[in-house]
Design an enzyme around this catalytic site. Structure first.
Site, short mmCIF file in Angstrom:
data_model
loop_
_atom_site.label_atom_id
_atom_site.label_comp_id
_atom_site.label_asym_id
_atom_site.label_seq_id
_atom_site.Cartn_x
_atom_site.Cartn_y
_atom_site.Cartn_z
N TYR A 162 34.02 28.52 88.53
CA TYR A 162 33.36 29.63 89.24
C TYR A 162 33.83 30.97 88.67
CZ TYR A 162 31.65 32.40 93.20
OH TYR A 162 31.01 33.33 93.99
N THR A 197 28.02 34.59 104.67
CA THR A 197 26.74 33.99 104.30
C THR A 197 26.88 32.48 104.44
OG1 THR A 197 27.33 33.61 102.00
CG2 THR A 197 26.41 35.78 102.51
#
Ligand SMILES: NC(=O)c1ccc[n+]([C@@H]2O[C@H](COP(=O)([O-])OP(=O)(O)OC[C@H]3O[C@@H](n4cnc5c(N)ncnc54)[C@H](O)[C@@H]3O)[C@@H](O)[C@H]2O)c1
Length: 256
Positions: A162, A197
């Site tokens: 990532y 989120t």
């Protein structure tokens, strides 16, 4: 660039930060073309925004999917002036874990969606923008807003893939801004900290608590609407270019 009556091509627009940007842009008088892997969710969200929103489903890393979506956006709205690249995935895995070395297929997948997918969309949107007439006295034709992460700078254990994918987005911001300067296209990357989120809410509570603990002020997760504020500011501020902005309430992630 004034946002009213402009068209934005937004990836990852079915959820989280991309959706918040789409909602804000429409509220500010823009049109949005929403692109996401999740066909059902993106069509529902686009419908909720009314006739100023269009949509297509597909994979950001797939050339044909993105070309077809850009064609659809241009035939529906006539142009693309803004591109927000929010589609992204995260997956944790240590370099050498209990099951052995991290499978390369997992590393590839993250790089492919987050880094190559971002470049794929922005290069095709930029080509469209460059073919259009300028919209203001600066001869501006377009604005690209990429989404990296603070993991580009202080990635945690298990975030090699990532962090590498987001670090690539950070590193390519300036050269792309240089490439596109003559076409009147600005490129700015936002490196968000911890935002509330679906991607982040899926983490276990102790992980979320530990992350919030590292935030300076305000000591809470960011709201997607605060990312939308930033994206709108980037569009509106013509002098901002080739830069990466940490949007993170001062978080600096320490080793765990
Ligand atoms: N939420 C955070 O705290 C945070 C922090 C730093 C960076 N980010 C980055 O912000 C971006 C948005 O994240 P979010 O929190 O809104 O996540 P999210 O999961 O809520 O939304 C991401 C959207 O991207 C879509 N998507 C995933 N892969 C895709 C693909 N291959 N092609 C097209 N669409 C695809 C998903 O369907 C989803 O709708 C991501 O790039 C993420 O890495 C988020």
């Amino acid at each position: 660039m004034q946002i009213g009556e402009k068209t934005a091509f937004i990836t990852g627009a079915a959820s989280g930060l991309g959706l918040a940007a789409a909602q804000r842009f429409v509220a500010e008088g823009a049109r949005v073309f929403m692109f996401d892997l999740d066909a059902e969710r993106v069509s529902d969200q686009a419908r909720a925004l009314g006739d100023r929103a269009g949509w297509a489903s597909g994979d950001v890393s797939n050339e044909q999917d993105v070309k077809a979506a850009i064609d659809k956006a241009v035939s529906q709205f006539g142009a693309i002036h803004i591109n927000v690249n929010s589609a992204g995935i995260g997956s944790a895995g240590k370099t050498v874990g209990r099951e052995g070395p991290l499978p390369l297929v997992q590393f590839n997948r993250i790089i492919n969606v987050n880094l190559i997918g971002t470049f794929n969309v922005l290069r095709l949107c930029a080509a469209q923008m460059a073919s259009q007439t300028a919209v203001n006295d600066d001869n501006e034709r377009g604005v690209i807003v990429n989404v990296a992460s603070v993991a580009a700078y202080d990635g945690q254990m298990g975030q090699a893939a990532y962090s590498a994918s987001k670090g690539g987005i950070v590193s390519m911001t300036l050269p792309i801004a240089r490439d596109l300067a003559r076409s009147g296209i600005r490129v700015v990357t936002v490196a968000p900290g911890i935002f509330s989120t679906p991607l982040m809410e899926a983490s276990p509570q102790p992980v979320k608590d530990a992350l919030v603990d590292m935030i300076q002020f305000p000591k809470r997760m960011g709201a997607p609407s605060e990312f939308a504020d930033m994206a709108l500011n980037i569009v509106q501020c013509n002098y901002l270019n080739g830069e990466v902005i940490r949007l993170d309430a001062g978080i600096r992630m320490s080793a765990r």
